[in-house]
Scaffold this motif. Sequence first.
Motif, mmCIF file in Angstrom:
data_model
loop_
_atom_site.group_PDB
_atom_site.id
_atom_site.type_symbol
_atom_site.label_atom_id
_atom_site.label_comp_id
_atom_site.label_asym_id
_atom_site.label_seq_id
_atom_site.Cartn_x
_atom_site.Cartn_y
_atom_site.Cartn_z
ATOM 1 N N ASP A 86 0.815 -1.212 0.000
ATOM 2 C CA ASP A 86 0.000 0.000 0.000
ATOM 3 C C ASP A 86 0.857 1.274 0.000
ATOM 4 O O ASP A 86 0.688 2.156 0.838
ATOM 5 C CB ASP A 86 -0.950 -0.020 1.214
ATOM 6 C CG ASP A 86 -1.967 1.116 1.150
ATOM 7 O OD1 ASP A 86 -2.330 1.510 0.035
ATOM 8 O OD2 ASP A 86 -2.371 1.614 2.222
ATOM 9 N N VAL A 87 1.793 1.331 -0.938
ATOM 10 C CA VAL A 87 2.600 2.539 -1.118
ATOM 11 C C VAL A 87 2.164 3.224 -2.406
ATOM 12 O O VAL A 87 1.953 2.563 -3.426
ATOM 13 C CB VAL A 87 4.107 2.201 -1.174
ATOM 14 C CG1 VAL A 87 4.917 3.372 -1.708
ATOM 15 C CG2 VAL A 87 4.607 1.800 0.205
ATOM 16 N N LYS A 88 2.020 4.536 -2.349
ATOM 17 C CA LYS A 88 1.692 5.304 -3.555
ATOM 18 C C LYS A 88 2.749 6.381 -3.753
ATOM 19 O O LYS A 88 3.260 6.939 -2.783
ATOM 20 C CB LYS A 88 0.304 5.932 -3.426
ATOM 21 C CG LYS A 88 -0.829 4.906 -3.371
ATOM 22 C CD LYS A 88 -2.181 5.578 -3.367
ATOM 23 C CE LYS A 88 -3.310 4.558 -3.488
ATOM 24 N NZ LYS A 88 -3.400 3.676 -2.324
ATOM 25 N N GLY A 89 3.048 6.656 -5.015
ATOM 26 C CA GLY A 89 4.082 7.628 -5.330
ATOM 27 C C GLY A 89 3.524 8.916 -5.900
ATOM 28 O O GLY A 89 2.519 8.913 -6.620
ATOM 29 N N VAL A 90 4.181 10.025 -5.569
ATOM 30 C CA VAL A 90 3.878 11.328 -6.177
ATOM 31 C C VAL A 90 5.103 11.719 -7.003
ATOM 32 O O VAL A 90 6.165 12.002 -6.448
ATOM 33 C CB VAL A 90 3.599 12.403 -5.099
ATOM 34 C CG1 VAL A 90 3.275 13.739 -5.768
ATOM 35 C CG2 VAL A 90 2.469 11.979 -4.179
ATOM 36 N N PRO A 91 4.982 11.731 -8.335
ATOM 37 C CA PRO A 91 6.160 11.978 -9.175
ATOM 38 C C PRO A 91 6.510 13.462 -9.266
ATOM 39 O O PRO A 91 5.648 14.326 -9.121
ATOM 40 C CB PRO A 91 5.710 11.455 -10.549
ATOM 41 C CG PRO A 91 4.222 11.639 -10.541
ATOM 42 C CD PRO A 91 3.771 11.453 -9.115
ATOM 43 N N THR A 92 7.794 13.729 -9.515
ATOM 44 C CA THR A 92 8.264 15.118 -9.652
ATOM 45 C C THR A 92 8.636 15.471 -11.089
ATOM 46 O O THR A 92 9.090 16.582 -11.355
ATOM 47 C CB THR A 92 9.501 15.358 -8.773
ATOM 48 O OG1 THR A 92 10.524 14.431 -9.182
ATOM 49 C CG2 THR A 92 9.201 15.160 -7.296
ATOM 50 N N SER A 93 8.480 14.517 -12.010
ATOM 51 C CA SER A 93 8.914 14.754 -13.393
ATOM 52 C C SER A 93 8.382 13.645 -14.281
ATOM 53 O O SER A 93 7.902 12.610 -13.798
ATOM 54 C CB SER A 93 10.441 14.753 -13.483
ATOM 55 O OG SER A 93 10.934 13.464 -13.099
ATOM 56 N N PHE A 94 8.500 13.838 -15.604
ATOM 57 C CA PHE A 94 8.158 12.772 -16.540
ATOM 58 C C PHE A 94 9.043 11.550 -16.291
ATOM 59 O O PHE A 94 8.602 10.408 -16.394
ATOM 60 C CB PHE A 94 8.331 13.246 -17.991
ATOM 61 C CG PHE A 94 7.266 14.218 -18.439
ATOM 62 C CD1 PHE A 94 5.959 14.125 -17.984
ATOM 63 C CD2 PHE A 94 7.569 15.234 -19.331
ATOM 64 C CE1 PHE A 94 4.978 15.013 -18.403
ATOM 65 C CE2 PHE A 94 6.595 16.137 -19.758
ATOM 66 C CZ PHE A 94 5.303 16.021 -19.293
ATOM 67 N N GLN A 95 10.331 11.796 -15.968
ATOM 68 C CA GLN A 95 11.244 10.675 -15.712
ATOM 69 C C GLN A 95 10.728 9.819 -14.558
ATOM 70 O O GLN A 95 10.696 8.587 -14.639
ATOM 71 C CB GLN A 95 12.650 11.183 -15.367
ATOM 72 C CG GLN A 95 13.636 10.027 -15.168
ATOM 73 C CD GLN A 95 14.786 10.348 -14.207
ATOM 74 O OE1 GLN A 95 14.661 11.204 -13.337
ATOM 75 N NE2 GLN A 95 15.889 9.651 -14.366
ATOM 76 N N ALA A 96 10.285 10.473 -13.474
ATOM 77 C CA ALA A 96 9.786 9.736 -12.309
ATOM 78 C C ALA A 96 8.508 8.958 -12.653
ATOM 79 O O ALA A 96 8.316 7.831 -12.181
ATOM 80 C CB ALA A 96 9.526 10.701 -11.149
ATOM 81 N N ILE A 97 7.646 9.543 -13.487
ATOM 82 C CA ILE A 97 6.414 8.854 -13.913
ATOM 83 C C ILE A 97 6.763 7.579 -14.673
ATOM 84 O O ILE A 97 6.228 6.502 -14.406
ATOM 85 C CB ILE A 97 5.547 9.781 -14.794
ATOM 86 C CG1 ILE A 97 4.968 10.933 -13.962
ATOM 87 C CG2 ILE A 97 4.416 9.003 -15.473
ATOM 88 C CD1 ILE A 97 4.277 12.020 -14.782
ATOM 89 N N VAL A 98 7.688 7.695 -15.619
ATOM 90 C CA VAL A 98 8.084 6.546 -16.447
ATOM 91 C C VAL A 98 8.689 5.438 -15.582
ATOM 92 O O VAL A 98 8.344 4.261 -15.716
ATOM 93 C CB VAL A 98 9.086 6.998 -17.548
ATOM 94 C CG1 VAL A 98 9.705 5.801 -18.248
ATOM 95 C CG2 VAL A 98 8.381 7.894 -18.557
ATOM 96 N N LEU A 99 9.588 5.818 -14.659
ATOM 97 C CA LEU A 99 10.239 4.822 -13.805
ATOM 98 C C LEU A 99 9.239 4.159 -12.860
ATOM 99 O O LEU A 99 9.284 2.943 -12.645
ATOM 100 C CB LEU A 99 11.366 5.471 -12.999
ATOM 101 C CG LEU A 99 12.629 5.823 -13.778
ATOM 102 C CD1 LEU A 99 13.554 6.688 -12.929
ATOM 103 C CD2 LEU A 99 13.363 4.563 -14.228
#
Length: 239
Positions: free
Chosen positions: A55-68
Amino acid sequence: MSAETDPVKLMKQQVGYAAAQRVQSGSIVGLGTGSTTAYAIQAIGERLQSGDLKDVKGVPTSFQAIVLARQYGIPLVSLDEIDKIDVAIDGADEVDPQKNLIKGGGAAHTQEKIVDCLADQFIVVVDSGKLVDHLGSTFLLPVEVLPMAVTPVMNAIRKLGGSPELRMGVKKAGPVVTDNGNLVVDVKYDRIDNPKELEQTLNNIPGVLENGIFAGVVDVVLIGEVKDGQPIVRDMEHV
C-alpha cells in the motif's frame, strides 16, 4: 565495465536502496528525479513486488519519475488526491554543511520543490562529489522562467550580481524546455553566502517560476562513497 562491477554505479544503487529501506508500508512517497533517485524508485518497486512493502503510492516530480514508477509497478497519485506526503526521496547537485541544496540539473526543480517541501521527511541521496563548503562552488544555479520574461529576468539577475545564461538543449535545437513548458536560465555566482535570502529574492522577480535553491527543507542526507573500490553509504549526521 558492466553496471554490476562499476563501483560508482554500485554506490549510487546502494544509496538509492538505503533511502528506499526507509519507506514504510501505507505511505505516500515523493519520487524525485535523477540517476541516484532512479535506483530508489527501482528498490521501492522491488519491495512492493516481493511483498516487503504494501500500500505505497508515489507522487512523481517529473516525466522521468512517472516513467520509472510505471516501469517498477509503483501506483501514482496526484497532489489533488492526497493531503500529505510521508517521505520524499530526491537527489541534489550540491549540498552544503547546513543541508541547503542546489537542484535543477535535470530542469525538474519546480515540481521537485513542490513535492519535497510537502513531505514530512525529505531524504536527499547524493554521492560525496556533491558535497560543497558553500553553494555555487561547482554548479550553476538553475532558474525556471516564463518564456516571455527571459530577457527582463536575465537583466534583473545581472543587477543582483549573477551571470545568467539560457540553458540550451543537447540533441535538440534551441533551448531546454521544462516539463512545465518554460525555459531555464543557469546563473553563475562566485559563492552564495545566504541561500535562503537569495532563494526568496530570485523568486520575487516577475516571470521567475522557481529557482534551484532548497534552503532549510532537508531532513536526512545519505551520502555514497567509494572506498578501496567498495561502495559505502553514510548519513550526513554521522560524519
